[in-house]
Design a protein around this motif. Structure first.
Motif, mmCIF file in Angstrom:
data_model
loop_
_atom_site.group_PDB
_atom_site.id
_atom_site.type_symbol
_atom_site.label_atom_id
_atom_site.label_comp_id
_atom_site.label_asym_id
_atom_site.label_seq_id
_atom_site.Cartn_x
_atom_site.Cartn_y
_atom_site.Cartn_z
ATOM 1 N N LEU A 15 0.808 -1.214 0.000
ATOM 2 C CA LEU A 15 0.000 0.000 0.000
ATOM 3 C C LEU A 15 0.841 1.265 0.000
ATOM 4 O O LEU A 15 0.333 2.340 -0.290
ATOM 5 C CB LEU A 15 -0.943 0.004 1.205
ATOM 6 N N ALA A 16 2.129 1.146 0.304
ATOM 7 C CA ALA A 16 3.007 2.311 0.247
ATOM 8 C C ALA A 16 3.461 2.618 -1.168
ATOM 9 O O ALA A 16 3.922 3.727 -1.445
ATOM 10 C CB ALA A 16 4.230 2.085 1.139
ATOM 11 N N ALA A 17 3.331 1.643 -2.063
ATOM 12 C CA ALA A 17 3.760 1.809 -3.454
ATOM 13 C C ALA A 17 2.937 0.857 -4.307
ATOM 14 O O ALA A 17 3.391 -0.233 -4.661
ATOM 15 C CB ALA A 17 5.248 1.524 -3.601
ATOM 16 N N THR A 18 1.725 1.274 -4.637
ATOM 17 C CA THR A 18 0.774 0.372 -5.283
ATOM 18 C C THR A 18 1.070 0.116 -6.750
ATOM 19 O O THR A 18 0.649 -0.899 -7.298
ATOM 20 C CB THR A 18 -0.646 0.943 -5.180
ATOM 21 N N GLY A 19 1.731 1.063 -7.418
ATOM 22 C CA GLY A 19 1.925 0.956 -8.851
ATOM 23 C C GLY A 19 0.735 1.428 -9.667
ATOM 24 O O GLY A 19 0.799 1.445 -10.898
ATOM 25 N N LEU A 20 -0.347 1.832 -9.009
ATOM 26 C CA LEU A 20 -1.504 2.361 -9.717
ATOM 27 C C LEU A 20 -1.194 3.773 -10.229
ATOM 28 O O LEU A 20 -0.319 4.452 -9.691
ATOM 29 C CB LEU A 20 -2.719 2.398 -8.784
ATOM 30 N N PRO B 203 3.308 6.425 4.953
ATOM 31 C CA PRO B 203 3.378 5.964 3.560
ATOM 32 C C PRO B 203 2.005 5.721 2.936
ATOM 33 O O PRO B 203 1.809 5.990 1.744
ATOM 34 C CB PRO B 203 4.195 4.664 3.664
ATOM 35 N N LEU B 204 1.046 5.213 3.712
ATOM 36 C CA LEU B 204 -0.305 5.007 3.189
ATOM 37 C C LEU B 204 -0.943 6.332 2.807
ATOM 38 O O LEU B 204 -1.515 6.473 1.708
ATOM 39 C CB LEU B 204 -1.164 4.295 4.228
ATOM 40 N N HIS C 297 -2.662 10.023 -1.432
ATOM 41 C CA HIS C 297 -2.630 11.383 -1.978
ATOM 42 C C HIS C 297 -2.119 11.386 -3.409
ATOM 43 O O HIS C 297 -2.615 12.130 -4.266
ATOM 44 C CB HIS C 297 -1.744 12.258 -1.083
ATOM 45 N N ARG C 298 -1.144 10.539 -3.694
ATOM 46 C CA ARG C 298 -0.616 10.448 -5.064
ATOM 47 C C ARG C 298 -1.675 9.907 -6.020
ATOM 48 O O ARG C 298 -1.778 10.353 -7.174
ATOM 49 C CB ARG C 298 0.611 9.528 -5.089
ATOM 50 N N LEU C 299 -2.486 8.975 -5.559
ATOM 51 C CA LEU C 299 -3.449 8.304 -6.433
ATOM 52 C C LEU C 299 -4.650 9.164 -6.788
ATOM 53 O O LEU C 299 -5.209 9.037 -7.882
ATOM 54 C CB LEU C 299 -3.944 7.016 -5.754
ATOM 55 N N VAL C 300 -5.069 10.032 -5.873
ATOM 56 C CA VAL C 300 -6.342 10.741 -6.017
ATOM 57 C C VAL C 300 -6.142 12.070 -6.750
ATOM 58 O O VAL C 300 -5.172 12.793 -6.521
ATOM 59 C CB VAL C 300 -6.980 10.957 -4.630
ATOM 60 N N ARG C 301 -7.068 12.382 -7.615
ATOM 61 C CA ARG C 301 -7.038 13.656 -8.342
ATOM 62 C C ARG C 301 -7.368 14.802 -7.393
ATOM 63 O O ARG C 301 -8.001 14.592 -6.339
ATOM 64 C CB ARG C 301 -8.060 13.634 -9.482
ATOM 65 N N PRO C 302 -7.004 16.053 -7.726
ATOM 66 C CA PRO C 302 -7.418 17.199 -6.907
ATOM 67 C C PRO C 302 -8.942 17.259 -6.783
ATOM 68 O O PRO C 302 -9.671 17.064 -7.750
ATOM 69 C CB PRO C 302 -6.877 18.397 -7.698
ATOM 70 N N GLY C 303 -9.403 17.468 -5.566
ATOM 71 C CA GLY C 303 -10.836 17.474 -5.286
ATOM 72 C C GLY C 303 -11.381 16.122 -4.884
ATOM 73 O O GLY C 303 -12.513 16.027 -4.411
ATOM 74 N N ALA D 44 -0.450 12.276 10.084
ATOM 75 C CA ALA D 44 -0.054 11.673 8.812
ATOM 76 C C ALA D 44 -0.841 12.265 7.651
ATOM 77 O O ALA D 44 -0.282 12.538 6.574
ATOM 78 C CB ALA D 44 -0.249 10.166 8.867
ATOM 79 N N GLY D 45 -2.142 12.473 7.849
ATOM 80 C CA GLY D 45 -2.959 13.011 6.774
ATOM 81 C C GLY D 45 -2.599 14.431 6.412
ATOM 82 O O GLY D 45 -2.456 14.776 5.237
#
Length: 231
Positions: free
Chosen positions: A104-109, A131-132, A137-143, A187-188
């Motif tokens: 979950l720290a590096a999903t590759g998605l 890391p989660l 945060h990396r995966l989700v688009r702004p908003g 963390a968040g």
């Protein structure tokens, strides 16, 4: 993170996450109660589930959360989990667009590719929450939103009970960590999220009907859910 060991009243033999969930897979659906997670998700006010065209299901397990999201109108759900046996069970359920074995720290998605990330009953197995939160945060688009639900730290401490399942010779614990509410907030916020909603559930009639022995925990916090928005 707070060390769980001083609170452990069970002393069950303990295994790592992958080993534990591989051993639990056949009975998991029969032992995990909706009151613990999906019923909590259903009471959240901020998420408009059907507005999410795509979602990342982090720690997807047997596909319970993914199926719940799809039933509420989420368009497509991609799942990630550490345990091959859990992923195999999720494939038979058919709720996910894709399923990937991964950390979950590096999903590759794909980054910025999701309206929603969801994580259910996972955080107590992570030694570090940061890391989660960063990966979500990396995966989700702004908003977009990140919704996390798990056991409340106060319940883990009061009950002295690790995550566990019935093995062939008795109960087996899966590595359990305690993360205080402030650990989640730290963390968040550090990852760049804005807290949009938080909900804490306590042991009440629903839980005592399911588990009469929990009457002694009545009124104690049992679940916590966080809804984060990416600016």
């Amino acid at each position: 993170m707070t060390n769980f060991s001083p609170f452990d009243t069970r002393g069950y033999p303990t295994v790592d996450v992958r080993t534990g969930y591989a051993g639990w897979v056949d009975s998991y659906e029969d032992t995990v109660q909706d009151a613990m997670d999906t019923d909590v998700l259903a009471r959240l006010a901020v998420p408009r589930w059907a507005d999410a065209a795509t979602a990342a299901d982090l720690g997807c397990g047997t596909g319970r959360t993914g199926a719940w999201l799809r039933a509420r109108g989420v368009g497509a759900v991609d799942g990630v989990d550490l345990t091959p046996e859990m992923l195999a069970r999720a494939r038979t359920r058919g709720a996910h667009r894709t399923l990937v074995e991964g950390d979950l720290a590096a999903t590759g998605l794909p980054g910025g590719g999701y309206d929603l990330a969801a994580c259910s009953l996972v955080d107590e197995h992570l030694a570090d929450l940061a890391p989660l939160y960063r990966e979500a945060h990396r995966l989700v688009r702004p908003g977009g939103l990140f919704v996390l639900v798990g056991l409340h730290p106060a319940f883990i401490m009061a009950a002295g009970m690790p995550t566990h399942y019935d093995g062939p010779t008795g109960p087996i614990a899966i590595t359990t960590h305690i993360h205080l509410v402030s650990d989640h907030l730290t963390a968040g916020l550090a990852a760049g999220w804005q807290l949009a909603e938080m909900r804490e559930e306590v042991v009440g009639d629903q839980w005592t009907a399911l588990k009469p022995k929990w009457e002694r925990h009545r009124g104690h916090p049992v679940s916590a859910a966080y809804v984060w928005r990416k600016p």
